[in-house]
Write a protein that holds these residues in place. Structure first.
Motif, PDB file in Angstrom:
ATOM      1  N   TYR A  41     -13.117  22.623 -33.763  1.00 30.62           N
ATOM      2  CA  TYR A  41     -12.537  21.829 -34.826  1.00 30.62           C
ATOM      3  C   TYR A  41     -12.832  22.462 -36.185  1.00 30.62           C
ATOM      4  CZ  TYR A  41     -11.565  18.064 -31.565  1.00 30.62           C
ATOM      5  OH  TYR A  41     -11.065  17.326 -30.523  1.00 30.62           O
ATOM      6  N   TYR A  86      -6.236  19.881 -40.665  1.00 28.43           N
ATOM      7  CA  TYR A  86      -7.295  20.130 -39.715  1.00 28.43           C
ATOM      8  C   TYR A  86      -6.710  20.791 -38.474  1.00 28.43           C
ATOM      9  CZ  TYR A  86      -5.847  15.912 -37.148  1.00 28.43           C
ATOM     10  OH  TYR A  86      -5.149  14.961 -36.440  1.00 28.43           O
ATOM     11  N   VAL A 136      -7.658  21.410 -34.141  1.00 29.42           N
ATOM     12  CA  VAL A 136      -8.515  21.065 -33.009  1.00 29.42           C
ATOM     13  C   VAL A 136      -8.699  22.253 -32.064  1.00 29.42           C
ATOM     14  CG1 VAL A 136      -7.875  18.648 -33.179  1.00 29.42           C
ATOM     15  CG2 VAL A 136      -6.655  20.143 -31.582  1.00 29.42           C
ATOM     16  N   LYS A 183      -1.598  17.686 -40.102  1.00 30.10           N
ATOM     17  CA  LYS A 183      -1.744  17.283 -41.489  1.00 30.10           C
ATOM     18  C   LYS A 183      -2.835  16.230 -41.639  1.00 30.10           C
ATOM     19  CE  LYS A 183       3.104  18.116 -42.563  1.00 30.10           C
ATOM     20  NZ  LYS A 183       4.388  17.514 -42.993  1.00 30.10           N
ATOM     21  N   ARG A 236     -15.211  16.495 -31.392  1.00 29.16           N
ATOM     22  CA  ARG A 236     -14.537  15.488 -32.181  1.00 29.16           C
ATOM     23  C   ARG A 236     -15.425  14.915 -33.254  1.00 29.16           C
ATOM     24  NH1 ARG A 236     -12.035  11.274 -28.191  1.00 29.16           N
ATOM     25  NH2 ARG A 236     -13.332  10.040 -29.565  1.00 29.16           N
ATOM     26  N   SER A 237     -14.975  13.854 -33.847  1.00 38.43           N
ATOM     27  CA  SER A 237     -15.581  13.349 -35.075  1.00 38.43           C
ATOM     28  C   SER A 237     -16.965  12.760 -34.886  1.00 38.43           C
ATOM     29  CB  SER A 237     -14.658  12.301 -35.683  1.00 38.43           C
ATOM     30  OG  SER A 237     -14.377  11.304 -34.732  1.00 38.43           O
ATOM     31  N   ASP A 238     -17.500  12.710 -33.674  1.00 40.46           N
ATOM     32  CA  ASP A 238     -18.836  12.154 -33.506  1.00 40.46           C
ATOM     33  C   ASP A 238     -19.931  13.212 -33.632  1.00 40.46           C
ATOM     34  OD1 ASP A 238     -19.049  12.019 -29.858  1.00 40.46           O
ATOM     35  OD2 ASP A 238     -18.141  13.475 -31.216  1.00 40.46           O
ATOM     36  N   THR A 239     -19.559  14.408 -34.003  1.00 39.13           N
ATOM     37  CA  THR A 239     -20.566  15.459 -34.176  1.00 39.13           C
ATOM     38  C   THR A 239     -20.619  15.913 -35.621  1.00 39.13           C
ATOM     39  OG1 THR A 239     -18.969  17.159 -33.575  1.00 39.13           O
ATOM     40  CG2 THR A 239     -20.371  16.289 -31.822  1.00 39.13           C
ATOM     41  N   GLU A 240     -21.709  16.559 -35.953  1.00 42.96           N
ATOM     42  CA  GLU A 240     -21.941  17.008 -37.322  1.00 42.96           C
ATOM     43  C   GLU A 240     -20.907  18.043 -37.731  1.00 42.96           C
ATOM     44  OE1 GLU A 240     -25.736  18.763 -37.773  1.00 42.96           O
ATOM     45  OE2 GLU A 240     -25.454  19.291 -39.877  1.00 42.96           O
ATOM     46  N   ALA A 241     -20.414  17.910 -38.952  1.00 45.44           N
ATOM     47  CA  ALA A 241     -19.548  18.925 -39.529  1.00 45.44           C
ATOM     48  C   ALA A 241     -20.383  19.843 -40.397  1.00 45.44           C
ATOM     49  CB  ALA A 241     -18.439  18.282 -40.351  1.00 45.44           C
TER      50      ALA A 241
END
Lengths: 113, 111
Positions: free
Chosen positions: A31, A48, A50, A57, A97-102
């Motif tokens: 991601y 973004y 994946v 978008k 996905r969005s549950d991990t650190e960026a």
């Protein structure tokens, strides 16, 4: 480890010029994201991805384009620069996905005059 | 759609005093919650996150946050701040592939 690397750090563009903001990550993250940061507005998602070959978008995609030909690279293209695109741009990546650190790059400060 | 509100744009606090940075969110579905910190001229880095389980989450640098589902809040706290905590703090909510950031709170620690 380098993490997320953005280039350039600073850039001044004239109205109507085009440029590409480079972003590369060495963590093998699927991601990747591009945000812009304006004072008092937080971060707004531009585009973004994946995975390689897949982009979508975000909240504010107008005036920008992206591509994702490899897992490592996620360049952001400005075709016809406008003063409204003056901002600080951040690239980020995450493992899934969005549950991990960026993980964020250090940013590109762009001024359009 | 999700949204995030950070009620205070600026919070000045004296060194060694406690601080609370407020975050409220709206969402019709379950979300993940995050706090990020941004030091001057740098990118964001994760302070802590809530995915599930215990509503009190501990993060780095002595920060903690409490998830309150009924009040849809995720306030950040530190019992004693240091000069080095001066930074911008962002609350974020995530659902599927999207992460939405709040406008940020600028914490200034006064010697």
């Amino acid at each position: 480890n380098a993490g997320v690397t953005q280039t350039p750090k600073f850039r001044i563009l004239k109205i109507g010029q085009s440029m590409t903001l480079q972003c590369t990550q060495d963590m093998n993250h699927n991601y990747m994201y591009w945000y812009r940061q304006d004072p008092g507005m937080g971060l707004k998602l531009i585009y973004y991805s994946v995975g390689a070959g897949i982009t979508d978008k975000g909240e504010v995609p107008n005036g920008y384009n992206v591509s994702r030909s490899t897992t490592e690279d996620f360049p952001l293209r400005l075709e016809l620069a406008a003063p409204s695109q003056t901002s600080v741009y951040f690239c980020a990546s995450s493992r899934k996905r969005s549950d991990t650190e960026a993980f964020f790059g250090q940013g590109t400060r762009l001024t359009v005059v | 759609a999700q949204s995030v509100t950070q009620l205070d744009s600026q919070v000045p606090v004296f060194e060694e005093a406690p601080v609370e940075l407020r975050c409220n969110y709206s969402s019709s579905v379950s979300v993940y919650l995050f706090w990020y910190v941004q030091y001057p001229n740098q990118g964001l880095q994760l302070l802590l996150k809530y995915l599930s389980g215990s509503t009190l989450v501990k993060g780095i640098n002595g920060f903690e946050a409490e998830f309150n589902k009924s009040q849809t809040s995720f306030h950040l706290r530190k019992p004693s701040v240091h000069i080095s905590d001066t930074a911008e703090y962002f609350c974020a909510v995530a659902h599927y592939d999207k992460v939405i950031f709040g406008p940020g709170t600028s914490l200034s620690v006064i010697p």
